[in-house]
Scaffold this active site. Structure first.
Site, PDB file in Angstrom:
ATOM      1  CG  HIS A 192      -1.843  -1.165   1.279  1.00 25.85           C
ATOM      2  ND1 HIS A 192      -3.055  -1.191   0.635  1.00 25.85           N
ATOM      3  CD2 HIS A 192      -1.706  -2.374   1.881  1.00 25.85           C
ATOM      4  CE1 HIS A 192      -3.643  -2.361   0.847  1.00 25.85           C
ATOM      5  NE2 HIS A 192      -2.843  -3.095   1.600  1.00 25.85           N
TER       6      HIS A 192
ATOM      7  NE  ARG B 218      21.612  -5.405   3.629  1.00 31.23           N
ATOM      8  CZ  ARG B 218      20.897  -4.704   4.493  1.00 31.23           C
ATOM      9  NH1 ARG B 218      20.492  -5.277   5.619  1.00 31.23           N
ATOM     10  NH2 ARG B 218      20.582  -3.444   4.232  1.00 31.23           N
TER      11      ARG B 218
ATOM     12  CB  ALA C 189      13.663 -18.931  10.847  1.00 29.17           C
TER      13      ALA C 189
END
Length: 218
Positions: free
Chosen positions: A116, A181, A161
């Site tokens: 959004h 990254r 994770a």
């Protein structure tokens, strides 16, 4: 060009559109079928497979998708062969999510094609943009990962994770973090151990993490 065609063109170009403008797509939503799938018995493989074929845009062979899962549409999700999706996998599939063969996804992962605008004045009527997600073959995604609009995760890569993947990840890479990254490549050295030096526990019920490059994320 009809009004619907004009809205679809904007959607496919990643431009802003509103909930009202896109409401003509609502018949493609599979909410009732998803509810039914999540209510089936885990051992009822025949019924679950039949429902999955009706829910998803396409689904390969030997697919495992544990309940519950959630999807905005379902019909915009395409899954290859030998897929394993653990519990609470969420597809925000206002546009296509394409998942290759041999992909493993741990619990609590969100794949969202939609975002959004930052300024609140632009968020009236749930104004948004959507960009497709591509997950190539043999990717492993750890628990509670979020993959954001427009991302491609390359062949064989591992996502630690808790990561938030906001940019493309190249093939054969270990990547982790917020934002996610690359921390190292996956090499033939990883063939010599069951658990590579920079990856946590193995298997579809677990999740990749780090050992040698910062705190564990598993």
């Amino acid at each position: 060009m009809t009004d619907h065609d004009e809205v679809l063109d904007r959607i496919h170009r990643g431009l802003l559109y509103t909930e009202s403008e896109a409401s003509f797509q609502n018949p493609q939503r599979r909410a009732d079928l998803i509810f039914e799938y999540n209510s089936t018995r885990p051992g009822d493989d025949t019924a679950r497979r039949a429902l999955l074929e009706r829910i998803l845009g396409s689904v390969g062979a030997r697919t495992v998708l544990l309940s519950p899962f959630h999807a905005g549409f379902g019909s915009n999700v395409h899954i290859g062969d030998d897929f394993f999706g653990n519990v609470n996998l969420t597809f925000v599939d206002d546009v296509e999510i394409r998942i290759g063969d041999g992909v493993m996804i741990a619990p609590g992962v969100t794949l969202t094609t939609t975002g959004h605008p930052i300024h609140p004045a632009l968020r009236e009527d749930f104004r948004r943009f959507s960009e497709p997600i591509v997950i190539e073959d043999r990717v492993w995604i750890g628990s509670n990962v979020v993959v954001l609009p427009g991302v491609r995760i390359g062949y064989g890569s591992v996502i630690g994770a808790g990561s938030v993947v906001s940019r493309d990840i190249p093939p054969m890479s270990v990547a982790v973090g917020v934002p996610c990254r690359v921390v190292r490549p996956i090499t033939d050295d990883d063939l010599t151990t069951r658990v590579p030096a920079a990856v946590g526990t193995a298997g579809p019920d677990d999740q990749p993490g780090l050992r040698s490059a910062g705190p564990r994320t598993a």
